[in-house]
Design a protein around this motif. Structure first.
Motif, PDB file in Angstrom:
ATOM      1  N   UNK A 179      56.079  14.848  67.302  1.00 40.72           N
ATOM      2  CA  UNK A 179      55.917  13.691  68.182  1.00 40.72           C
ATOM      3  C   UNK A 179      56.952  12.660  67.756  1.00 40.72           C
ATOM      4  N   UNK A 180      57.742  12.124  68.681  1.00 42.22           N
ATOM      5  CA  UNK A 180      57.799  12.504  70.096  1.00 42.22           C
ATOM      6  C   UNK A 180      58.518  13.835  70.274  1.00 42.22           C
ATOM      7  N   UNK A 181      58.383  14.399  71.468  1.00 40.59           N
ATOM      8  CA  UNK A 181      59.048  15.652  71.814  1.00 40.59           C
ATOM      9  C   UNK A 181      59.404  15.599  73.290  1.00 40.59           C
ATOM     10  N   UNK A 182      60.277  16.471  73.662  1.00 37.10           N
ATOM     11  CA  UNK A 182      60.703  16.536  75.052  1.00 37.10           C
ATOM     12  C   UNK A 182      59.536  16.971  75.941  1.00 37.10           C
ATOM     13  N   UNK A 183      59.402  16.376  77.132  1.00 33.63           N
ATOM     14  CA  UNK A 183      58.355  16.872  78.031  1.00 33.63           C
ATOM     15  C   UNK A 183      58.608  18.334  78.378  1.00 33.63           C
ATOM     16  N   UNK A 184      57.518  19.072  78.580  1.00 36.78           N
ATOM     17  CA  UNK A 184      57.619  20.493  78.916  1.00 36.78           C
ATOM     18  C   UNK A 184      56.658  20.809  80.047  1.00 36.78           C
ATOM     19  N   UNK A 185      57.007  21.821  80.813  1.00 32.74           N
ATOM     20  CA  UNK A 185      56.144  22.291  81.893  1.00 32.74           C
ATOM     21  C   UNK A 185      56.191  23.816  81.918  1.00 32.74           C
ATOM     22  N   UNK A 240      56.904  31.044  81.316  1.00 33.42           N
ATOM     23  CA  UNK A 240      57.372  30.401  80.087  1.00 33.42           C
ATOM     24  C   UNK A 240      57.073  28.911  80.124  1.00 33.42           C
ATOM     25  N   UNK A 241      57.013  28.311  78.934  1.00 33.23           N
ATOM     26  CA  UNK A 241      56.932  26.862  78.825  1.00 33.23           C
ATOM     27  C   UNK A 241      58.344  26.392  78.479  1.00 33.23           C
ATOM     28  N   UNK A 242      58.871  25.531  79.337  1.00 31.88           N
ATOM     29  CA  UNK A 242      60.263  25.107  79.217  1.00 31.88           C
ATOM     30  C   UNK A 242      60.323  23.588  79.081  1.00 31.88           C
ATOM     31  N   UNK A 288      58.779  21.960  87.775  1.00 32.95           N
ATOM     32  CA  UNK A 288      60.051  21.468  88.322  1.00 32.95           C
ATOM     33  C   UNK A 288      60.386  20.052  87.861  1.00 32.95           C
ATOM     34  N   UNK A 289      59.539  19.466  87.014  1.00 33.32           N
ATOM     35  CA  UNK A 289      59.758  18.125  86.455  1.00 33.32           C
ATOM     36  C   UNK A 289      59.940  17.064  87.533  1.00 33.32           C
ATOM     37  N   UNK A 290      59.111  17.155  88.573  1.00 35.90           N
ATOM     38  CA  UNK A 290      59.171  16.186  89.668  1.00 35.90           C
ATOM     39  C   UNK A 290      57.847  15.441  89.822  1.00 35.90           C
ATOM     40  N   UNK A 291      56.932  15.597  88.857  1.00 38.56           N
ATOM     41  CA  UNK A 291      55.667  14.901  88.901  1.00 38.56           C
ATOM     42  C   UNK A 291      54.637  15.513  89.828  1.00 38.56           C
TER      43      UNK A 291
END
Length: 151
Positions: free
Chosen positions: A47-53, A68-70, A118-121
């Motif tokens: 923490x902190x770390x890059x957001x992942x989806x 996968x979790x990217x 897709x990191x678009x919320x």
């Protein structure tokens, strides 16, 4: 005993170093009725770390090797999420958890909704990696919203 996401108890462990304090959950922890976990930290992330989806499905698909979790930059962090899920499962067994309350929308902890990869919320129906593994092992996993509705 209840197992809860650490961020819901006010611990600053989310990807961006914040928390999602839920006063009722925090009171359970303070009263020794709940134990906190953060699968992402248990898996070796910081923490902190890059957001992942999750890309290509949901947590069940990750566990089956079909998604996968990217991280937002494109880094594959799947193994951290799988390792953390198994560590959370061990903790749940260790404390004989009767219910698990996890942070909704997280790629680890989402129990009914996750982000679409897709990191678009945008959110989609699905389990995070930890929720999927815990459910596969017979544990009742709910979100903080479901928990608040049930009390």
């Amino acid at each position: 005993m209840i197992l809860v996401s650490s961020c819901l108890a006010g611990l600053e462990v989310r990807y961006n170093g914040t928390h999602c304090l839920n006063e009722k959950i925090n009171k359970l922890v303070e009263g020794n009725k709940a134990v906190t976990i953060c699968p992402e930290l248990l898996g070796g992330l910081l923490t902190p770390r890059e957001p992942a989806e999750i890309v290509g499905g949901d947590g069940d698909d990750v566990l089956d090797g079909n998604a996968k979790v990217i991280g937002k930059s494109g880094k594959d962090v799947t193994e951290f999420y799988i390792k953390g899920a198994y560590a959370a499962l061990e903790k749940a067994k260790e404390i004989n958890a009767t219910i698990v309350v996890l942070k909704e929308n997280s790629p680890s902890c989402g129990s009914s909704m996750i982000y679409n990869g897709q990191f678009v919320g945008q959110k989609v129906v699905g389990n995070g990696v930890t929720s999927a593994l815990l459910k596969r092992n017979g544990l009742q996993v709910i979100s903080e919203e479901q928990f608040m509705e049930s009390i």
